[in-house]
Design an enzyme around this catalytic site. Sequence first.
Site, PDB file in Angstrom:
ATOM      1  N   SER A 132       0.786  -1.242   0.000  1.00 21.22           N
ATOM      2  CA  SER A 132       0.000   0.000   0.000  1.00 21.22           C
ATOM      3  C   SER A 132       0.809   1.278   0.000  1.00 21.22           C
ATOM      4  O   SER A 132       0.511   2.220   0.737  1.00 21.22           O
ATOM      5  CB  SER A 132      -0.962   0.033   1.199  1.00 21.22           C
ATOM      6  OG  SER A 132      -1.959  -0.891   1.007  1.00 21.22           O
ATOM      7  N   ASP A 179      -6.930  -0.291   2.902  1.00 24.98           N
ATOM      8  CA  ASP A 179      -5.584   0.288   2.885  1.00 24.98           C
ATOM      9  C   ASP A 179      -5.599   1.719   3.419  1.00 24.98           C
ATOM     10  O   ASP A 179      -4.714   2.130   4.181  1.00 24.98           O
ATOM     11  CB  ASP A 179      -5.017   0.277   1.452  1.00 24.98           C
ATOM     12  CG  ASP A 179      -5.048  -1.108   0.840  1.00 24.98           C
ATOM     13  OD1 ASP A 179      -5.204  -2.087   1.594  1.00 24.98           O
ATOM     14  OD2 ASP A 179      -4.942  -1.219  -0.396  1.00 24.98           O
TER      15      ASP A 179
HETATM   16  C1  GLA Z   1      -5.900  -4.461  -2.300  1.00 22.82           C
HETATM   17  C2  GLA Z   1      -7.033  -3.438  -2.149  1.00 22.82           C
HETATM   18  C3  GLA Z   1      -7.721  -3.596  -0.795  1.00 22.82           C
HETATM   19  C4  GLA Z   1      -8.125  -5.049  -0.537  1.00 22.82           C
HETATM   20  C5  GLA Z   1      -6.954  -5.999  -0.813  1.00 22.82           C
HETATM   21  C6  GLA Z   1      -7.345  -7.447  -0.715  1.00 22.82           C
HETATM   22  O1  GLA Z   1      -4.893  -4.162  -1.382  1.00 22.82           O
HETATM   23  O2  GLA Z   1      -6.525  -2.120  -2.281  1.00 22.82           O
HETATM   24  O3  GLA Z   1      -8.843  -2.728  -0.741  1.00 22.82           O
HETATM   25  O4  GLA Z   1      -9.255  -5.404  -1.285  1.00 22.82           O
HETATM   26  O5  GLA Z   1      -6.394  -5.783  -2.088  1.00 22.82           O
HETATM   27  O6  GLA Z   1      -7.670  -7.796   0.579  1.00 22.82           O
END
Ligand code: GLA
Length: 393
Positions: A132, A179
Amino acid sequence: MSALANPRATAHAAFERAFHHAPACLVQAPGRVNLIGEHTDYNDGFVLPCAIDRGTVIAASRRHDMTVRVVAADQRGAVDEFRIDLPIVPRADAVWANYVRGSLKHLLDNGLPLGGAELAIAGDVPQGAGLSSSASLELAVIQAFKSLYGLPDLEPTRMALIAQEAENRFVGCACGVMDQMISARGVDGHALLLDCRSLETTPVPLPAGIAVMIVHSRVQRGLVDGEYNLRRQQCESAARHFGVRALRDLLPADFDSGSAGLDPVAQRRARHILTENRRTLDAAAALAAGDMRRMGRLMAESHVSMRDDFEITVPAVDRLVQILQDCIGDDGGARMTGGGFGGCAVALLPHAKVQPTREVLAAAYRSPDGEPAEVHLCRPSNGVGELEVRDTR
Ligand code: GLA
């Protein structure tokens, strides 16, 4: 953003080089690792991430006009400039800039009174790893404007929702809210149980003596957007089939009795969400009780469900997780973390097992391209905030 050592010093130095004076403030927002609860967020379900001690730092000052000037130290000093009194549009040639532009656009769309600014950005979240870095950039931008313009109503959950809006509508990624929420609301030394429907958060302390290890498989995440959006659609069509608002509302008995007529793939997707929500709640309880054996079991079941029902793992990550689980035994657990199709595994293990596990990984794991795994030990950390404020007038 690519990873830089000491983003705080880098952001400060880049600011002075670009703008020839000291910044008024420095702010930060963390990246995250999800311990359990994968793809449950956009099904209104539960997730259990923690913020990590890697993130994005922004050095910032106000300008007395409506121009925003940005320098990205972790993009080799790339720059961007735009005005907030004119329509803010995405740039096709610089994806990083769109997280900044999108955050600004959605702050303004939410009616927040802003002016121009000078920003220098630096980050140390490993790139392309599913940790993230983009949510941390969005939150750091929003915090910079909050600090510069003193926006008292902008509390962390609202900041997260504006960041998610920017990502969904400006950047064009249909992510859930996990995230941004964990980057906004992380708590030092804790994971956060997040109810993605009510947005209620419950900090869960990490048991003493337990390390959070993030292991990059060195398989770059591929096909992510297409496969991610496909999973979303499959979940939504399963919810419609069962007649529930979101798969969060599906009960085990209704899954058993109502699956007839639903295609087998959508059935497996729904089963992952149903069981993963349960596991996430159980995991929060296990962690709070310091029951690492139970936590490890739940992480192992989560991985199997992601592999077989949700089909988002790749063979190299399956091997990596198996190696980690064999090293850790009953003292903790490991699973793939994040959206899937490559990226990282997360492991919870006693500090005493960190070094032996590193040694086994070095000997036993190679990516399909022959690369060794990359290990990051992380501390669960606080969410977005100020590092230093001098004078924001
Ligand atoms: C990505 C997305 C999140 C979530 C994850 C899976 O990180 O940004 O919102 O859906 O995948 O858990």
